[in-house]
Design a protein around this motif. Structure first.
Motif, PDB file in Angstrom:
ATOM      1  N   GLY A 120       0.776  -1.185  -0.019  1.00 28.45           N
ATOM      2  CA  GLY A 120      -0.008  -0.244   0.035  1.00 28.45           C
ATOM      3  C   GLY A 120       0.727   1.417   0.021  1.00 28.45           C
ATOM      4  N   SER A 121       0.223   1.946  -0.461  1.00 31.69           N
ATOM      5  CA  SER A 121       0.704   3.367  -0.686  1.00 31.69           C
ATOM      6  C   SER A 121      -0.144   4.996  -0.292  1.00 31.69           C
ATOM      7  CB  SER A 121       1.638   3.867  -1.768  1.00 31.69           C
ATOM      8  OG  SER A 121       2.132   3.275  -2.418  1.00 31.69           O
ATOM      9  N   GLY A 122       0.337   6.048   0.514  1.00 36.25           N
ATOM     10  CA  GLY A 122      -0.171   6.683   0.949  1.00 36.25           C
ATOM     11  C   GLY A 122      -0.354   6.934   2.503  1.00 36.25           C
ATOM     12  N   ALA A 123      -0.155   6.720   3.456  1.00 36.74           N
ATOM     13  CA  ALA A 123       0.315   6.949   4.624  1.00 36.74           C
ATOM     14  C   ALA A 123       1.476   7.320   4.534  1.00 36.74           C
ATOM     15  CB  ALA A 123      -0.311   6.013   5.019  1.00 36.74           C
ATOM     16  N   TYR A 124       1.609   7.700   6.152  1.00 35.78           N
ATOM     17  CA  TYR A 124       2.732   8.317   6.043  1.00 35.78           C
ATOM     18  C   TYR A 124       3.550   8.221   7.590  1.00 35.78           C
ATOM     19  CZ  TYR A 124       0.348  11.576   9.468  1.00 35.78           C
ATOM     20  OH  TYR A 124      -1.059  12.082  10.665  1.00 35.78           O
ATOM     21  N   THR A 125       4.295   8.650   8.303  1.00 33.86           N
ATOM     22  CA  THR A 125       5.094   8.808   9.331  1.00 33.86           C
ATOM     23  C   THR A 125       5.290   9.782   9.307  1.00 33.86           C
ATOM     24  OG1 THR A 125       6.027   6.178   9.277  1.00 33.86           O
ATOM     25  CG2 THR A 125       6.997   8.202  10.943  1.00 33.86           C
ATOM     26  N   ALA A 126       5.234  10.529  10.079  1.00 32.58           N
ATOM     27  CA  ALA A 126       5.727  11.656  11.088  1.00 32.58           C
ATOM     28  C   ALA A 126       7.114  11.648  12.296  1.00 32.58           C
ATOM     29  CB  ALA A 126       5.143  12.570  11.678  1.00 32.58           C
ATOM     30  N   VAL A 127       8.303  12.001  11.868  1.00 30.66           N
ATOM     31  CA  VAL A 127       9.021  11.886  12.366  1.00 30.66           C
ATOM     32  C   VAL A 127      10.074  13.749  13.364  1.00 30.66           C
ATOM     33  CG1 VAL A 127      11.416  11.278  13.133  1.00 30.66           C
ATOM     34  CG2 VAL A 127       9.662   9.539  12.274  1.00 30.66           C
ATOM     35  N   ASP A 128       9.674  13.862  14.500  1.00 31.99           N
ATOM     36  CA  ASP A 128      10.248  15.144  15.153  1.00 31.99           C
ATOM     37  C   ASP A 128       9.815  15.753  14.235  1.00 31.99           C
ATOM     38  OD1 ASP A 128      11.149  14.189  17.364  1.00 31.99           O
ATOM     39  OD2 ASP A 128      12.681  14.306  17.312  1.00 31.99           O
ATOM     40  N   PHE A 139      11.890   2.358   2.998  1.00 35.19           N
ATOM     41  CA  PHE A 139      12.849   1.945   4.715  1.00 35.19           C
ATOM     42  C   PHE A 139      13.241   3.574   5.271  1.00 35.19           C
ATOM     43  CE2 PHE A 139      17.375   2.394   6.675  1.00 35.19           C
ATOM     44  CZ  PHE A 139      16.663   1.627   7.726  1.00 35.19           C
ATOM     45  N   ILE A 140      12.501   3.221   6.743  1.00 36.01           N
ATOM     46  CA  ILE A 140      11.628   4.440   6.904  1.00 36.01           C
ATOM     47  C   ILE A 140      12.202   4.322   9.030  1.00 36.01           C
ATOM     48  CG2 ILE A 140       9.980   6.197   8.295  1.00 36.01           C
ATOM     49  CD1 ILE A 140       8.692   5.663   5.415  1.00 36.01           C
ATOM     50  N   ILE A 141      13.544   5.421   9.365  1.00 40.13           N
ATOM     51  CA  ILE A 141      14.075   5.723  11.051  1.00 40.13           C
ATOM     52  C   ILE A 141      13.133   6.840  11.768  1.00 40.13           C
ATOM     53  CG2 ILE A 141      15.715   5.682  12.595  1.00 40.13           C
ATOM     54  CD1 ILE A 141      17.307   5.365  10.041  1.00 40.13           C
ATOM     55  N   THR A 142      12.511   5.683  12.899  1.00 41.54           N
ATOM     56  CA  THR A 142      12.331   6.069  13.813  1.00 41.54           C
ATOM     57  C   THR A 142      13.607   6.716  14.896  1.00 41.54           C
ATOM     58  OG1 THR A 142       9.990   5.401  13.847  1.00 41.54           O
ATOM     59  CG2 THR A 142      10.406   6.499  15.353  1.00 41.54           C
ATOM     60  N   PRO A 143      13.519   7.028  14.715  1.00 40.11           N
ATOM     61  CA  PRO A 143      14.943   6.763  16.273  1.00 40.11           C
ATOM     62  C   PRO A 143      15.124   6.698  17.944  1.00 40.11           C
ATOM     63  CG  PRO A 143      15.615   8.908  14.775  1.00 40.11           C
ATOM     64  CD  PRO A 143      14.193   8.014  14.338  1.00 40.11           C
ATOM     65  N   SER A 144      15.418   6.252  18.463  1.00 36.73           N
ATOM     66  CA  SER A 144      15.429   6.632  19.975  1.00 36.73           C
ATOM     67  C   SER A 144      14.759   7.592  19.760  1.00 36.73           C
ATOM     68  CB  SER A 144      16.248   6.258  20.665  1.00 36.73           C
ATOM     69  OG  SER A 144      16.708   5.969  22.050  1.00 36.73           O
ATOM     70  N   TRP A 145      13.916   8.034  21.133  1.00 37.74           N
ATOM     71  CA  TRP A 145      12.946   8.848  22.006  1.00 37.74           C
ATOM     72  C   TRP A 145      12.853  10.193  20.938  1.00 37.74           C
ATOM     73  CZ3 TRP A 145      11.258   7.662  26.345  1.00 37.74           C
ATOM     74  CH2 TRP A 145      10.847   9.015  27.035  1.00 37.74           C
ATOM     75  N   THR A 146      11.551   9.968  19.708  1.00 38.42           N
ATOM     76  CA  THR A 146      11.736  11.176  18.839  1.00 38.42           C
ATOM     77  C   THR A 146      10.449  10.443  18.854  1.00 38.42           C
ATOM     78  OG1 THR A 146      12.411   9.239  17.433  1.00 38.42           O
ATOM     79  CG2 THR A 146      13.964  10.577  17.941  1.00 38.42           C
ATOM     80  N   TRP A 147       9.725  11.875  19.380  1.00 41.35           N
ATOM     81  CA  TRP A 147       8.281  12.004  18.241  1.00 41.35           C
ATOM     82  C   TRP A 147       8.142  11.298  17.279  1.00 41.35           C
ATOM     83  CZ3 TRP A 147       5.375  12.389  23.200  1.00 41.35           C
ATOM     84  CH2 TRP A 147       5.562  13.145  23.804  1.00 41.35           C
ATOM     85  N   HIS A 148       6.773  10.451  16.875  1.00 39.86           N
ATOM     86  CA  HIS A 148       6.528  10.225  15.671  1.00 39.86           C
ATOM     87  C   HIS A 148       4.932   9.354  16.084  1.00 39.86           C
ATOM     88  CE1 HIS A 148       8.427   6.234  18.517  1.00 39.86           C
ATOM     89  NE2 HIS A 148       7.053   5.340  17.932  1.00 39.86           N
ATOM     90  N   ASP A 149       4.292   8.913  15.111  1.00 35.79           N
ATOM     91  CA  ASP A 149       3.166   8.753  14.519  1.00 35.79           C
ATOM     92  C   ASP A 149       2.802   8.538  13.469  1.00 35.79           C
ATOM     93  OD1 ASP A 149       1.383  11.594  13.023  1.00 35.79           O
ATOM     94  OD2 ASP A 149       2.531  12.815  14.956  1.00 35.79           O
TER      95      ASP A 149
END
Length: 352
Positions: A120-128, A139-149
């Motif tokens: 699937g496509s069209g969703a998002y990840t938000a990081v800081d 490939f998407i990273i969520t670093p340690s102790w970063t706000w993400h949704d």
């Protein structure tokens, strides 16, 4: 008078029972397990077929919302580690679903996380404060102790559900009893930078003139599949085909040249049609996601037939080969940075 073997056994048994009262035990009874001749962990190889798991992913979407679940994920548990939420003894893996119109609420945690988009496509990840739109193979990273949704802004009936592979170092952090988590007050974090800003700043062999790394995690948090696939094709055309790995590349932190995350290594590899690797083994057990193609992984003599969106795990120090029935691309991740930092990583290319 000499002590008989039966008497000696009884005396030892009594001695061991007395030791237990002091919360002690004799090393010689467990030395071969604690310091084995070779790695002999409990993990076993396993395969999760997309055709088998997809119906359960859909049912999860019917039974619980992303907001209720916080993260609607079906964990890939190693068959030898039931109830431990672990795919290997050091790694966690799961398949996360977000439906059109949903938001997985913002939070942060000590554990580092990766997302590899499966369907699937069209969703998002938000990081800081920066969003990235997801496409298969990214490939998407969520670093340690970063706000993400995460969110899927599409309209139900018009947009498609999005599924990605979650990889986290949860078992490593759990081992150290170092886990913390915090929920945000807002469902979604405010966007403070335009999409693609991190890639523009750090992803073109250039860095801002006054940039100094403040984290051991890559400043790029989204590595688009389109770019990775192009590189694989080019290197294959240039004849860079390894007998054990095909064309295999590691993702890097552009600021340091090191791993994108301090606890997890990530790789992308291409196997041309008809490729059959020579046997290989390594102490960093790995989780694989099949991006394109089909073939088989033969792990300690057991064949696992794979196709697109399938996932499989190769445990530590188990000999395996990869065979491609058609042009195949595999993404994988492991705990290699931790083992390398500790000086315990070992691997073997077996010549046949």
């Amino acid at each position: 008078m000499a002590t008989t073997s039966t008497e000696a056994t009884g005396l030892r048994s009594a001695f061991y029972q007395e030791l237990k009262q002091l919360h002690m035990s004799p090393l010689w009874e467990s030395l071969s397990v604690l310091v084995p001749h070779a790695p002999n962990g409990p993990c076993v190889p396993a395969l999760w077929k997309w055709s088998d798991v997809l119906p359960f992913i859909k049912r999860a979407g019917e039974l619980i919302t992303a907001e209720e679940a916080v993260r609607r994920v079906l964990i890939l548990e190693n068959p030898a580690l039931p109830g431990q939420s672990s795919v290997t003894q050091s790694l966690y893996a799961g398949l996360q679903l977000i439906l059109p119109g949903e938001v997985a609420p913002a939070h942060r945690h000590v554990q580092s996380a990766l997302r590899f988009i499966v369907h699937g496509s069209g969703a998002y990840t938000a990081v800081d404060g920066e969003r990235t739109t997801m496409s298969p193979g990214d490939f998407i990273i969520t670093p340690s102790w970063t706000w993400h949704d995460h969110g899927n802004p599409g309209i139900e009936g018009e947009a498609e559900p999005v599924v990605w592979l979650d990889g986290l170092d949860i078992p490593i952090v759990r081992f150290f009893d170092a886990g913390f988590e915090e929920k945000a007050t807002a469902k979604s974090q405010a966007v403070s930078r335009p999409e693609g800003n991190a890639l523009a700043r750090y992803g073109h062999n250039l860095l801002p003139v006054d940039y100094e790394p403040t984290s051991r995690t890559s400043p790029i948090f989204s590595y688009p599949y389109e770019r990775s696939r192009e590189v694989l094709d080019r290197l294959y055309r240039d004849g860079e085909l390894d007998d054990w790995h095909g064309v295999k590349l590691r993702y890097v932190n552009p600021a340091t040249g090191g791993w994108p995350m301090p606890t997890m290594a990530t790789f992308i590899q291409y196997l041309p049609r008809g490729f059959a690797s020579k046997p290989f083994r390594t102490t960093d057990g790995a989780v694989y996601s099949v991006v394109e193609g089909s073939g088989r992984a033969i792990v300690d003599g057991i064949a696992f037939e794979f196709g697109p969106r399938d996932h499989f795990v190769v445990p530590s120090w188990q000999t395996f080969t990869l065979q491609a029935d058609e042009d195949t691309v595999l993404f994988s991740f492991s705990d290699r940075p931790v083992q390398a930092a500790l000086g315990i990583l070992r691997e073997e290319k077996i010549a046949v």
